[in-house]
Design a protein around this motif. Structure first.
Motif, PDB file in Angstrom:
ATOM      1  N   ILE A  23       0.837  -1.205   0.000  1.00 19.14           N
ATOM      2  CA  ILE A  23       0.000   0.000   0.000  1.00 19.14           C
ATOM      3  C   ILE A  23       0.866   1.247   0.000  1.00 19.14           C
ATOM      4  O   ILE A  23       0.633   2.199  -0.756  1.00 19.14           O
ATOM      5  CB  ILE A  23      -0.937   0.001   1.223  1.00 19.14           C
ATOM      6  CG1 ILE A  23      -2.078  -0.997   1.035  1.00 19.14           C
ATOM      7  CG2 ILE A  23      -1.516   1.396   1.470  1.00 19.14           C
ATOM      8  CD1 ILE A  23      -3.078  -0.614  -0.031  1.00 19.14           C
ATOM      9  N   CYS A  24       1.890   1.273   0.861  1.00 14.72           N
ATOM     10  CA  CYS A  24       2.764   2.446   0.950  1.00 14.72           C
ATOM     11  C   CYS A  24       3.540   2.665  -0.346  1.00 14.72           C
ATOM     12  O   CYS A  24       3.629   3.800  -0.849  1.00 14.72           O
ATOM     13  CB  CYS A  24       3.733   2.278   2.120  1.00 14.72           C
ATOM     14  SG  CYS A  24       2.958   2.314   3.746  1.00 14.72           S
ATOM     15  N   SER A  65       1.125   3.719  -3.195  1.00 18.65           N
ATOM     16  CA  SER A  65       0.667   5.097  -2.976  1.00 18.65           C
ATOM     17  C   SER A  65       1.745   6.092  -3.373  1.00 18.65           C
ATOM     18  O   SER A  65       1.464   7.109  -4.026  1.00 18.65           O
ATOM     19  CB  SER A  65       0.277   5.289  -1.509  1.00 18.65           C
ATOM     20  OG  SER A  65      -0.828   4.483  -1.160  1.00 18.65           O
ATOM     21  N   LEU A  72      -3.723   3.661   4.663  1.00 21.88           N
ATOM     22  CA  LEU A  72      -4.125   4.621   3.630  1.00 21.88           C
ATOM     23  C   LEU A  72      -4.312   6.019   4.213  1.00 21.88           C
ATOM     24  O   LEU A  72      -3.921   7.023   3.593  1.00 21.88           O
ATOM     25  CB  LEU A  72      -5.428   4.153   2.973  1.00 21.88           C
ATOM     26  CG  LEU A  72      -5.308   2.954   2.032  1.00 21.88           C
ATOM     27  CD1 LEU A  72      -6.690   2.441   1.645  1.00 21.88           C
ATOM     28  CD2 LEU A  72      -4.519   3.336   0.778  1.00 21.88           C
ATOM     29  N   THR A 107      -1.063   7.696   4.940  1.00 19.92           N
ATOM     30  CA  THR A 107      -0.375   8.061   3.705  1.00 19.92           C
ATOM     31  C   THR A 107      -1.027   9.254   3.024  1.00 19.92           C
ATOM     32  O   THR A 107      -0.384  10.270   2.747  1.00 19.92           O
ATOM     33  CB  THR A 107      -0.344   6.867   2.731  1.00 19.92           C
ATOM     34  OG1 THR A 107       0.317   5.767   3.355  1.00 19.92           O
ATOM     35  CG2 THR A 107       0.369   7.234   1.441  1.00 19.92           C
ATOM     36  N   TRP A 108      -2.328   9.162   2.780  1.00 23.57           N
ATOM     37  CA  TRP A 108      -3.004  10.163   1.956  1.00 23.57           C
ATOM     38  C   TRP A 108      -3.503  11.378   2.733  1.00 23.57           C
ATOM     39  O   TRP A 108      -3.856  12.389   2.119  1.00 23.57           O
ATOM     40  CB  TRP A 108      -4.165   9.511   1.210  1.00 23.57           C
ATOM     41  CG  TRP A 108      -3.683   8.535   0.170  1.00 23.57           C
ATOM     42  CD1 TRP A 108      -3.413   7.212   0.351  1.00 23.57           C
ATOM     43  CD2 TRP A 108      -3.389   8.809  -1.204  1.00 23.57           C
ATOM     44  NE1 TRP A 108      -2.976   6.644  -0.821  1.00 23.57           N
ATOM     45  CE2 TRP A 108      -2.952   7.599  -1.791  1.00 23.57           C
ATOM     46  CE3 TRP A 108      -3.461   9.961  -1.984  1.00 23.57           C
ATOM     47  CZ2 TRP A 108      -2.576   7.516  -3.129  1.00 23.57           C
ATOM     48  CZ3 TRP A 108      -3.098   9.867  -3.320  1.00 23.57           C
ATOM     49  CH2 TRP A 108      -2.673   8.664  -3.886  1.00 23.57           C
TER      50      TRP A 108
END
Length: 255
Positions: free
Chosen positions: A42-43, A46, A170, A173-174
Motif C-alpha cells: 500500500i505504501c 501510494s 491509507l 499516507t493520503w
C-alpha cells in the motif's frame, strides 16, 4: 540513461528515510508480523501514484487550489492525534497484544474457537514439573526455530483484521500533507527539470519507495529479540504516541 534513475533513487531515499507517522506504522506492523506484505505494498503503490501525479504536472493544479491542501492538513492532524491517543492508551493499558504473547495453557494440538492450533511440545525429560514452563524440543525442531516462533506474530485473538490495518495505512499516507510536498511538489518539480528523462527520474524515486518500505516492513523482525516483552512494546507505543501527537499538532501550528 542511468543518471536520472540514480538521481531519483537518491532524492527519493533522502526524503523517505525519516521518523514519521507512516514509517512508524510500517515498523510496528513489521515487528508484529501482521499484514506486512499488504502494508508495504500500500505504501509503495501510494508513493508511486503520487510521484506519477507530480511528474505529470498535477502539482501545478494543486497550487491553483490551495484550500485543498488545507483540508488535507486539518484532516491529517485530526487523524494523527487520534492515532497517537490510541497508542498512548495501548502503552498505558496494554491488551496483551505484545510481540510473542502466547497462550502457554493451550493444550498441545488443541484448536480454539478461531481455528488456531497450539504448537506441538512435550514435557521436559528433566525434573521440571507441569507448568514450570520447560519443554523438550521435538527432534526435528531446532532451538532457533522455536525462539523464532515465540517471537512470531501475535496470537489470532490479538491480531487486527486486514481491513482496519489497510484503512489506517491509507489514512496515514493520503492524509499527510508532507507526502504531497515531498512527492507531488518536490519530486515532481525536480523530475521535470530532466526534460524527456523525467520518467526515468520518477522510476528511480519509485524504486526508492519500494526498497525502503519492503525493507523496513520485512527487516523489522530482526528487532524482535529486543521487542519480545510487553514492557518493550509499551515503550514503543509510548514513543509512537508522542511522535504521532507531535506531528499532528505541528500540521496546524503556524509556520
Amino acid at each position: 540513461m542511468l543518471t536520472p534513475v540514480l538521481a531519483g533513487l537518491g532524492l527519493g531515499l533522502s526524503l523517505i528515510i525519516a521518523i514519521g507517522a507512516q514509517n512508524l506504522f510500517v515498523l510496528r506492523q513489521g515487528l508484529r508480523r501482521e499484514h506486512v506484505l499488504a502494508v508495504a505494498a500500500i505504501c509503495a503503490i501510494s508513493d508511486a501514484i503520487l510521484i506519477a501525479l507530480g511528474v505529470s504536472g498535477v502539482g501545478f493544479v494543486l497550487q491553483a487550489v490551495p484550500w485543498l491542501v488545507d483540508v488535507v492538513r486539518w484532516a491529517g492532524a485530526l487523524f494523527l492525534v487520534t492515532y497517537g491517543v490510541l497508542a498512548a492508551r495501548r502503552a498505558w493499558r496494554p491488551t496483551g497484544a505484545a510481540l510473542g504473547a502466547g497462550d502457554p495453557e493451550k493444550p498441545v494440538g488443541a484448536v480454539d474457537s478461531q481455528g488456531t492450533t497450539a504448537p506441538h511440545r512435550t514435557a521436559s525429560a528433566g525434573p521440571a514439573h507441569p507448568g514450570a514452563g520447560e519443554f523438550l524440543l521435538e527432534p526435528d525442531v531446532s532451538a532457533s526455530q522455536v525462539r523464532s516462533d515465540i517471537r512470531s506474530a501475535p496470537p489470532a485473538s490479538t491480531r487486527t483484521r486486514l481491513i482496519p490495518v489497510l484503512l489506517t495505512c491509507l489514512a496515514l499516507t493520503w492524509l499527510n500533507p508532507h507526502v504531497y510536498l515531498d512527492t507531488v511538489f518536490l519530486l515532481g518539480t525536480v523530475a521535470n527539470t530532466h526534460g524527456d528523462d523525467r520518467w526515468l527520474f520518477a522510476a528511480g524515486a519509485m524504486t526508492a519507495s519500494i526498497v525502503w518500505f519492503f525493507g523496513l516492513a520485512f527487516g523489522a523482525r530482526l528487532l524482535g529479540r529486543w521487542l519480545s516483552t510487553p514492557r518493550a512494546w509499551r515503550i514503543l507505543d509510548a514513543v509512537i504516541a508522542v511522535v504521532m501527537v507531535a506531528l499532528g499538532v505541528s500540521l496546524v501550528l503556524p509556520h
